[in-house]
Design a protein around this motif. Structure first.
Motif, short mmCIF file in Angstrom:
data_model
loop_
_atom_site.label_atom_id
_atom_site.label_comp_id
_atom_site.label_asym_id
_atom_site.label_seq_id
_atom_site.Cartn_x
_atom_site.Cartn_y
_atom_site.Cartn_z
N ILE A 1 2.41 1.80 -3.38
CA ILE A 1 1.53 2.60 -4.44
C ILE A 1 1.41 3.90 -4.15
O ILE A 1 1.40 4.75 -5.00
CB ILE A 1 0.38 1.78 -4.26
CG1 ILE A 1 0.45 0.31 -4.71
CG2 ILE A 1 -0.89 2.37 -5.21
CD1 ILE A 1 -0.68 -0.76 -4.64
N LEU A 2 1.17 4.28 -2.70
CA LEU A 2 1.11 5.71 -2.31
C LEU A 2 2.33 6.40 -2.76
O LEU A 2 2.06 7.43 -3.15
CB LEU A 2 0.68 5.60 -1.02
CG LEU A 2 -0.24 6.90 -0.33
CD1 LEU A 2 -1.34 7.23 -1.02
CD2 LEU A 2 -0.36 6.72 1.07
N LYS B 1 2.92 12.50 -8.96
CA LYS B 1 2.31 14.05 -8.80
C LYS B 1 3.63 14.90 -8.68
O LYS B 1 3.41 16.07 -9.11
CB LYS B 1 1.34 14.05 -7.71
CG LYS B 1 0.00 13.30 -7.90
CD LYS B 1 -0.79 13.93 -6.83
CE LYS B 1 -2.09 13.48 -7.15
NZ LYS B 1 -2.81 14.53 -8.05
N ARG C 1 4.31 5.96 -5.11
CA ARG C 1 4.54 6.09 -6.41
C ARG C 1 3.70 7.15 -6.90
O ARG C 1 3.99 8.05 -7.76
CB ARG C 1 4.27 5.05 -7.13
CG ARG C 1 5.04 4.60 -8.44
CD ARG C 1 4.18 3.78 -9.47
NE ARG C 1 3.05 3.99 -9.51
CZ ARG C 1 1.70 3.15 -9.39
NH1 ARG C 1 1.89 2.14 -9.16
NH2 ARG C 1 0.48 3.57 -9.65
N ILE C 2 2.38 7.02 -6.24
CA ILE C 2 1.44 8.05 -6.69
C ILE C 2 1.87 9.79 -6.45
O ILE C 2 1.91 10.46 -7.14
CB ILE C 2 0.10 8.00 -6.13
CG1 ILE C 2 -0.77 6.90 -6.82
CG2 ILE C 2 -0.68 9.20 -6.14
CD1 ILE C 2 -1.83 6.26 -6.07
N SER D 1 0.63 -1.21 -0.09
CA SER D 1 -0.09 0.05 0.05
C SER D 1 0.92 1.39 0.04
O SER D 1 0.55 2.11 -0.78
CB SER D 1 -0.94 0.17 1.20
OG SER D 1 -1.79 -0.87 1.28
#
Lengths: 502, 502
Positions: free
Chosen positions: B48-49, B56, B51-52, B45
């Motif tokens: 993934i966060l 951004k 990478r986001i 988790s």
């Protein structure tokens, strides 16, 4: 057969599941440990995360991947096809929701729920939360209209918690149930009047540490491994998380220990379902729990069918309750069994007996429908609530904390959720009827404090099915017939005729 | 002047800050309450966060907005310009990091840190964590090379924790410090030998509940509002969060209560800094704390300059320690003061006195540099650690849990971080020298248990400056001269000549 579209779709859906689970943990934090002043910034953080999830869930690439996977030559197996079907259902729903509405809903539910918590704790009047709830209800209606402007709004909301369920469907279950329950209350009216239950004898002062010991025992009894779960305290008990990290909360009251005992059974039942979804499908749609009704069937199985079973209590009460909470030594087992199961109207839904409980939910179901249909306003809720409570249960609500403020649902934007509690009763008594054929000795097992055989049956037949079947199909698959209220009424009749010897 | 580019940039940076703070809460959860089996999915988790956030932070639109804001006719005020400068610094750094490296780093640090925690708890051998640490170190080096292939890797890493600092700069502070510290140890050698400190008298069995009372008192003394903070327990104490939700952790040891007392002072000092950054700039770069060195200056101010001040202890020890922990009644105040401040080599950095502490950090600084330069391998760490501990401090490490496994930093991928602890000592003693001019009665204040004047000085002069100045400029701004090790040595000499009367 390798299908690159399916693999890519799976990957993206898995990421979405991780993100929404991160959201869940941040919500859990709000309700367990977050310093109170942190609420505003947390609301903003969750809104941002919610918007990102929404944008990812609705991006056109996902729609295209779903179309590709739905082609006849996709070569997908039945589980993969079911995943695509469920992902499409979610994707269609999400794409209908404007991004800004999602953000406004997330923000408002965080604020409303938090203010509700404070209002309830401080026993404030409903008026203090009214403006926030009005905004919440409007947003929920906006959501329903966006999802399907042609269907009745309440049906749209229901479908989110119980796929393919409608208000008419619920009515068809609830009508015979209401009749049956009223008949049952009448049947035992005299027996209850002859020997009026005194539930105040359960209100003992028990240190929280002792209550925690009992919660721990219950989690262990249910077969929930401590390295995959935990019990914390929150104003309103709930279960959250997935896969290998599923947490429950309970609420320890100094002077009313059975509240925490039964909320631990209840939430423990939810946790068991989440923990036992099919591991090979975790983070895909099939690996999820299917509906709130089936969820409630599992939680209420643990809470009522097991936790309030008289034969189980003959073991549990002396060996656990009295052992860890010596203040109960002055109360004998039979009296505890009769009192905890007493048919006696309660102001609080979660403390109600298995018979009158249904009326609490029917009341909410009726009010919700009228609220969404605009037949009643938010401001009228306390009066209507109090009037119905008096009419259905004969109890007089003294303040909103024990009335319309008692449950978190509406304040969190969960409208259309309440009926699933009673669906849970209907489903699980039907499951029990089937289970008894293969485990006729189920009560003997409970009588020696052993839940393992029953647990295995539930895991194999219900929990491990994940989302392979929609709720009604799942019941059909397990019981060879669709849901039928009869089983729940039979269960209640059998249980109470044994308790009251009538 | 309205600048639409700046407004858009601010909005996006604010969102990023919310996302990274959500990450922080999820890390906090890992180290406080998460069920242990949840680690793998949490790692995913967080990856993934991460990478986001990285995507951004590096999207070209942000680069363009920064360029637009940097134009001479942008009309931005000095604070806005500083924000753009700091955002550009971060953006330049982030854009140099490949997305997949960020994911691998996040995943690996979650795993390595978690395995380290278990290894340390179970007092396992370093060998068990070696393969994970090797991966971690390689990733950290890969990170440094990606950020700036032309600069020495260790300088690149340092710069992340202490902007514009280099190994040569640290050397210029640490060299006179090492000499001064060794001189100081020699000066008091005889006094210490005449009256050898017996730190075992501090190792009393104190129930955790009593220790929690003292932590609570300290948080209140420091002026940390409970509705904006909290204290939890973790293997390694840390502070996390921002704005109105800043949390600390401590580690309660049944048989060694001063550990939790001083980690509460230390982390409380960190929390104070975070809570008192300029509210009007929260969620923008200027509203952040500026560096780890300045952070440590605040934490070590609370821990040492205040918490171990003999005049303060004359108040704190009887009124708090002895009050909440009656087991200390058999130990008098003067002995406590002498023992807690005793110059005596310790195996554990966080339990070291203010003099020998610096050698712990210098040792780590030397090892880190060699590790990153490839002069030593991960496998050699325990032997080199143990040898240096014997050489610098004369102590013999018996097992890795009290040796190379004692700190979380390297396992979390924090290499180049340790020097900031001693920079904190250097900075805060220089701040103290300035503060004494305006609050000459600072010790009298502490003597009556009042931290408010000192707190206000720190808030106004340091904490409320946020990131307006880089660390060296901030010291210049406060003290009218750049950092100088002299003040720290003066502070130590003054303090210890009073304690030992030499």
């Amino acid at each position: 057969m390798v299908n690159a579209n399916y693999d890519e779709l799976s990957k993206q859906m898995k990421e979405l599941r991780h993100l929404s689970n991160s959201q869940s943990i941040l919500y859990w934090d709000i309700r367990t440990y977050m310093p109170s002043e942190g609420i505003e910034q947390r609301g903003q953080s969750l809104a941002i995360l919610g918007r990102i999830i929404h944008e990812k869930a609705t991006n056109t690439q996902i729609g295209e991947l779903i179309s590709q996977c739905n082609k006849s030559d996709s070569g997908l197996d039945s589980i993969q096809k079911r995943n695509v079907e469920l992902w499409k259902r979610d994707h269609d729903r999400e794409t209908k929701l404007p991004s800004d509405l999602v953000v406004r809903l997330t923000k408002q539910s965080t604020i409303t729920e938090h203010k509700w918590e404070q209002a309830k704790q401080k026993k404030q009047n409903f008026a203090i939360i009214k403006p926030e709830l009005e905004k919440m209800v409007e947003l929920v209606k906006e959501r329903a209209r966006a999802l399907d402007p042609d269907k009745p709004m309440y049906d749209v909301l229901l479908d989110e918690y119980e796929p393919k369920m409608t208000a008419a469907g619920i009515d068809s279950y609830f009508k015979p149930l209401k009749e049956g329950v009223i008949k049952l209350i009448k049947k035992y009216q005299d027996a209850v009047a002859d020997n009026p239950p005194n539930t105040t004898i359960l209100k003992k002062n028990i240190p929280v540490d002792q209550q925690k010991q009992v919660s721990k025992w219950i989690m262990n009894f249910l077969g929930i491994p401590p390295n995959r779960s935990r019990v914390d305290e929150a104003e309103h008990p709930f279960t959250t998380g997935l896969a290998k990290d599923v947490r429950i909360t309970t609420h320890y009251l100094d002077d009313d220990p059975t509240g925490a005992i039964y909320s631990t059974f209840h939430e423990g039942g939810h946790a068991l379902y989440e923990l036992n979804t099919p591991e090979e499908h975790w983070f895909s749609a099939v690996g999820e729990t299917i509906s709130m009704g089936i969820h409630e069937s599992q939680s209420r199985f643990a809470e009522n069918i097991v936790g309030k079973n008289p034969i189980f209590l003959k073991y549990f009460y002396p060996k656990v309750v009295q052992k860890y909470m010596p203040a109960f030594n002055s109360l004998d087992t039979d009296t505890f069994i009769k009192t905890i199961n007493a048919i006696t109207p309660s102001k609080i839904r979660i403390y109600a007996d298995e018979v009158t409980y249904n009326l609490h939910v029917i009341l909410r179901f009726e009010i919700e429908q009228d609220l969404i249909a605009g037949k009643i306003s938010v401001g009228e809720l306390p009066d209507i609530w109090n009037a119905k409570m008096e009419e259905y249960l004969g109890v007089k609500i003294e303040n909103d904390a024990e009335g319309v403020l008692q449950d978190t649902h509406w304040y969190a934007g969960l409208i259309g959720y309440f009926p699933t509690y009673v669906l849970g009763n209907i489903y699980n008594s039907q499951m029990l009827a089937t289970m008894r054929k293969s485990i006729p000795e189920w009560e003997d097992q409970l009588g020696v404090g052993d839940f393992s055989k029953i647990r295995n049956w539930l895991v194999t037949n219900v929990q491990n099915k994940g989302s392979i079947y929609d709720p009604i199909d799942l019941i059909n698959n397990i019981c060879n017939q669709p849901p039928d209220t009869k089983y729940f009424l039979d269960y209640l009749n059998e249980k109470y005729s044994r308790i009251y010897n009538i």
